[in-house]
Every structure is written in structure tokens, then in C-alpha cells.
Design an enzyme around this catalytic site. Structure first.
Site, short mmCIF file in Angstrom:
data_model
loop_
_atom_site.label_atom_id
_atom_site.label_comp_id
_atom_site.label_asym_id
_atom_site.label_seq_id
_atom_site.Cartn_x
_atom_site.Cartn_y
_atom_site.Cartn_z
N GLU A 1 10.30 70.44 -8.98
CA GLU A 1 11.76 70.31 -9.14
C GLU A 1 12.11 69.96 -10.58
O GLU A 1 11.55 69.00 -11.13
CB GLU A 1 12.29 69.24 -8.18
CG GLU A 1 12.10 69.63 -6.72
CD GLU A 1 12.70 68.62 -5.75
OE1 GLU A 1 13.11 67.52 -6.18
OE2 GLU A 1 12.78 68.95 -4.55
N HIS B 1 18.24 69.49 -4.21
CA HIS B 1 17.80 68.21 -3.65
C HIS B 1 18.96 67.23 -3.51
O HIS B 1 18.92 66.11 -4.05
CB HIS B 1 16.69 67.61 -4.50
CG HIS B 1 15.82 66.63 -3.74
ND1 HIS B 1 14.53 66.38 -4.06
CD2 HIS B 1 16.08 65.86 -2.65
CE1 HIS B 1 14.02 65.49 -3.22
NE2 HIS B 1 14.95 65.16 -2.35
#
Length: 532
Positions: A259, A277
Site C-alpha cells: 500500500e 484502505h
């Protein structure tokens, strides 16, 4: 009391501490000499994820009693160092469960009704009504992998949409599932029977890449998948291929292995929804996290009540040194039974012998339960019993006199499940070496560490040799070979082999072993290496 809030918190979080008469509260913007200096006489430290609380920082905090993490992950806190210094480390699991569950339902609706495409075409000045016909959730089957706090919140909301709900979680009792309108099934049944599949499990060796080419092929054509748990649950290339082929009708992903994701194969696929997220990122969730940690820290400082701790509670140094080998043993024995058990856990009985009958065994108990529930989310030495209760798993403890096999200090676990009862006894030898002494009524002495191949067989000549031959043919080196047989007199006589090998064996090796005619079962158990 002196509280140091090392990162920005909400006014409501600050108010919890400010309401206590005589408490001094320092916020992140009022530390003129820096954080280490502020901690010199502090009782509590509250952080989010940015501040690194390592042993060097704790060295500046001789009075520190508790570290509160406003969130779940504690990667930025050296919990082992905190334990050595007698500092309790707390986090706030579950405070964002509703936020994650709501996003999950929202993503399911977005997939069903093609909302991203509808929005983007309208912004492009197009009226694509005919191509945007969607589907209803009503009457479809939702499969929930993982029935912790978030999974159960998803189920509660999904019922309002008329979904038929299946769930798979070996650590949830049938009673809890029934209360929430969930039909408990195996993982295989969950995958093959779901129209919508949502993932809510933690990352373990068993769940890593659980969505892969093989499991995707067993699912209904056109299944829709949401993942707001961990990116590592999904084999990226396999899911991308299934989305392109139509085997998977759509996916909504809020988490990724890396990420932010780089060069993701999902970019450009119009049947994938990607979000950065944000499942737990609501104002309400962040407020709840802050207030919860403030209340937990306050209760600990005022009353000594420990909630959601991730490390050990207070023991004297002498007590901890005496119990540490058995705390470790309990976790290993629990892990052994979890990997050799017979399905969903309903109850566990723990028997203590020798000096353990006089000891404070809460940590031993919690370690055993944590080992049993190791595949569940956020289970540790402090919260294991509470998690078991939440999952409907009953715990019984019994302290017994007497010895077995010359070992004075014994620990035995008896696991009850829908598939039957499993029992094992263990001890510690030479002060630090964990040993299995008995498994399901068969005496055997085997190390409780590393990679263990557990084989049950009918006691006939040749089985041991065939096991060794097959392992040798597959390049598997044997470190220890322990044997035992059933002496109850029941015919045919059953035997047990616990084979310690240098590396985990593959499914191919297990399949080859199961071709031995007299072999009843072969399972791989993976446990941590013993501390030297």
C-alpha cells in the site's frame, strides 16, 4: 497522574482525562523539550501509529505504567520491552467494526448495482441506462469468511437485505452463529455456495493467499468478492485472471499487499472497485477509538483493570521466571491440538499437575487458549479467555495431584468439538524443553517444536519403514521419530507416530503417505522453534 498524548487526539478523548481531578495532561503540541523529557515522570503514554515507542524511549520513562494505542496495530510499540519494564500495552480492537461492516455492505451494493460505472458515465455526459441493469441482494447467498466482531456486524446488516448468510470460522460456536442468523459451513462449502463472498479474517499461514486459482475455480461463476481485511489474503494474479475471464463477476478491494499498490493488474478493470484502505476511516470510528483508549488507560490507572492488553499482566520477577516455560508449553500444546483437532471448538478443559496446582495459572490458561485460537483475530495472552467467551467456547480448569511418566509438572488439554474429543498431555524437561507425553490416550514422547508430521495408523508391520521411505524419496530429512501404541486392549490396535522434520512437508508428501494402506491419518503441525 501525568498523561502524555504524543499524537493529535479528539477533544472528546482529551475530555476523558481532563475530567479527573489532579491529573496533568500534556498534548502533542505542548512538549517544548521533546517527548523523552515529558515522559520522565509520566504514568501513561497515548499514541496512534506515527510515534515509535521503542526500548530507548521507554528508558526515559521510569514511572510509565501503561501505553495506550488508539487503534489495533501495535507495530510501532516494542511490547516485549514494555513487558520487561512492567508496562502494560493496550490497543482498541473492534472500535471500528461498524465502520468496516458498513463499507462492506456499501461495496456489495455498488457491485450489484454497478454504481461506479453509472457515476462515471453520467459525469461523461452519457445516459447508459440499458447497460447498467444491476441485481438485487435479496435472495442471494452471502458467504462471510471470519466471524469476529466485523464479520458478525456484517451479518447483522446483511439480514436486513434478505440475504441468506453462510459463515465459516472454526473459532465460533454454533450458538453464536444461530443468534446472528448464520449457517456455519466449511470453507469449501462457503466458497462453492456464495453469490457474494466477503473476507474478515486475520493474516495467518492458513489464510495467506486463501483466494487463489484453485479456490476461485470452485466458486460460482460470477461470484462477487469484497476484501476489507488484509491484502495478503488474495493471490493478486489469480483474482485478476478470474475477473477477466468472468469467473468472478466483480470485486471490491479496500486493502492491498503493498500500500499504495504499484502496477496493480486491477487498474483498468471495470468490474473492480478500488478504495485506499478507508474501511475504518470514519469520523465516528476515529472518535470511538480515541475515547475507548482513554477510558481503558483511565480504568487501569485508577483501578488496575486491564482491558485489551497485548502483553503480559503484572507478575513478580520470580513468578514469571518459574511460569514462563509452562506459558510457552501451553501455547504449543494448544497450537498442536488446534492443528490436529476435529472441527469447530465447543469447549476446552485444562488440567494442571505438580507445581502448577499452586501457581497463578491465568497466563498458562490464556496461552493454551491463544494457541487453540491462533487462527482467530487479535488473540493474545491477555484477551484469549475473553475472545473464547465471545466465540462461545467454554473453558474449564481443573488442578490435579499425581504424576504421569515421572513428570511432576503436567499440563493436559481436552478439546471438545462437534467431531469428537481430542486430548493431549505435555510437560517441560530440563527446565526449558517442551515435550508431548500423550495424545488421545497413546503415550509418546516427542518435542513440541518445529515441523511435526502426526500419523495415526493400524499397528501392523512395515508402516514405520514406509513412512521413512516416502519422506526420503521426497527429500524430507527426519530430525526425530517418536512412536507409541494404544494399550487399552481395543482391537485393531492403533499406533501413533510424531515425526519431527527439518522443513514443512507439502500436500504432495501428505498425499503420498496416505497411500500407505494401514495409515489412517497424516497431518502437518507447525510450531515455533523452542528458545535456546
Amino acid at each position: 497522574m501525568k498523561i502524555v498524548l504524543a499524537e493529535k487526539v479528539s477533544p472528546a478523548t482529551l475530555a476523558v482525562f481532563a475530567a479527573e481531578p489532579g491529573w496533568e495532561v500534556l498534548t502533542h503540541d505542548k512538549l517544548p523539550e521533546g517527548l523523552p523529557a515529558a515522559l520522565a515522570d509520566a504514568d501513561a503514554l497515548v499514541v496512534r501509529s506515527a510515534v515509535q515507542v521503542d526500548d530507548a524511549l521507554m528508558e526515559h520513562a521510569p514511572k510509565l505504567r501503561v501505553i495506550g494505542r488508539a487503534g489495533v496495530g501495535v507495530d510501532n510499540i516494542d511490547a516485549e520491552a514494555a513487558t520487561r519494564r512492567g508496562i502494560v500495552v493496550m490497543n482498541t480492537p473492534g472500535a471500528n467494526a461498524v465502520a468496516v461492516a458498513e463499507l462492506t455492505i456499501g461495496l456489495m451494493l455498488a457491485l450489484a448495482r454497478k454504481l461506479p460505472a453509472a457515476n462515471s458515465t453520467m459525469h461523461a455526459g452519457k445516459w447508459e441506462k440499458k447497460s447498467l441493469q444491476g441485481a438485487e441482494l435479496r435472495g442471494k447467498t452471502l458467504g462471510i469468511l471470519g466471524l469476529g466482531r466485523i464479520g458478525l456486524e456484517v451479518a447483522r446488516r446483511a439480514r436486513a437485505f434478505g440475504l441468506d448468510i453462510m459463515g465459516s470460522d472454526p473459532f465460533v460456536s454454533a450458538a453464536v452463529a444461530r443468534e446472528n442468523g448464520i449457517r456455519l459451513v466449511s470453507v469449501d462449502e462457503l466458497f462453492s455456495g456464495s453469490d457474494y463472498l466477503t473476507l474478515h479474517v486475520g493474516l495467518t499461514p492458513q489464510t495467506a493467499n486463501i483466494i487463489n486459482e484453485k479456490t476461485l475455480a470452485t466458486m460460482k461463476k460470477g461470484v462477487r468478492i469484497t476484501n476489507c481485511a488484509r491484502g495478503e489474503l488474495v493471490e493478486v494474479a489469480a483474482l485478476a485472471a478470474a475477473l477477466k475471464s468472468g469467473q468472478v463477476g466483480g470485486a471490491a478491494l479496500d486493502v492491498f499487499t503493498v500500500e499504495p499498490p504499484k502496477d496493480s493488474p486491477f487498474l483498468g478493470l471495470d468490474n473492480v472497485i478500488l478504495t485506499p484502505h478507508i474501511a475504518g476511516s470514519t469520523g465516528e470510528a476515529q472518535e470511538a477509538v480515541g475515547i475507548q483508549i482513554a477510558r481503558q488507560v483511565r480504568e487501569y490507572l485508577k483501578l488496575g483493570v486491564v482491558q485489551n492488553a497485548v502483553n503480559l499482566p503484572s507478575l513478580s520477577h520470580e513468578e514469571y521466571v518459574q511460569l514462563a516455560p509452562y506459558i510457552d508449553l501451553a501455547g504449543r500444546l494448544g497450537g498442536f491440538l488446534a492443528q490436529t483437532g476435529k472441527g469447530g471448538i465447543e469447549s476446552v478443559q485444562i488440567f494442571y499437575g505438580g507445581m502448577l496446582t499452586e501457581a497463578k495459572t491465568e497466563l498458562v490458561r490464556n496461552s493454551a487458549v491463544a494457541g487453540l485460537l491462533a487462527g482467530s483475530e487479535n488473540v493474545n495472552l491477555i484477551n484469549a479467555a475473553a475472545v473464547a467467551e465471545e466465540r462461545g467456547v467454554r473453558i474449564h480448569e481443573e488442578k490435579q495431584d499425581g504424576q504421569r511418566g515421572g513428570a511432576a509438572n503436567l499440563l493436559a488439554l481436552e478439546l471438545h468439538s462437534a467431531g469428537g474429543t481430542t486430548h493431549a498431555t505435555a510437560t517441560v524437561i530440563h527446565g526449558e524443553q517442551p515435550r508431548l507425553l500423550e495424545f488421545d490416550g497413546i503415550d509418546v514422547e516427542a518435542p513440541l517444536e518445529g515441523n511435526l508430521l502426526v500419523c495415526r495408523n493400524i499397528d501392523v508391520p512395515g508402516v514405520i519403514g514406509k513412512i521413512g521411505t516416502i519422506l526420503g524419496e521426497h527429500g524430507v530429512n527426519i530430525a526425530n521419530f517418536a512412536l507409541g501404541r494404544d494399550r487399552s486392549g481395543v482391537k485393531p490396535v492403533h499406533a501413533l507416530a510424531v515425526v519431527q522434520v527439518d522443513a514443512p512437508v507439502s500436500q504432495t508428501v501428505l498425499d503420498a503417505l496416505m497411500k500407505i494402506e494401514a495409515l489412517v491419518e497424516a497431518r502437518l503441525v507447525t510450531l515455533p522453534e523452542a528458545k535456546s
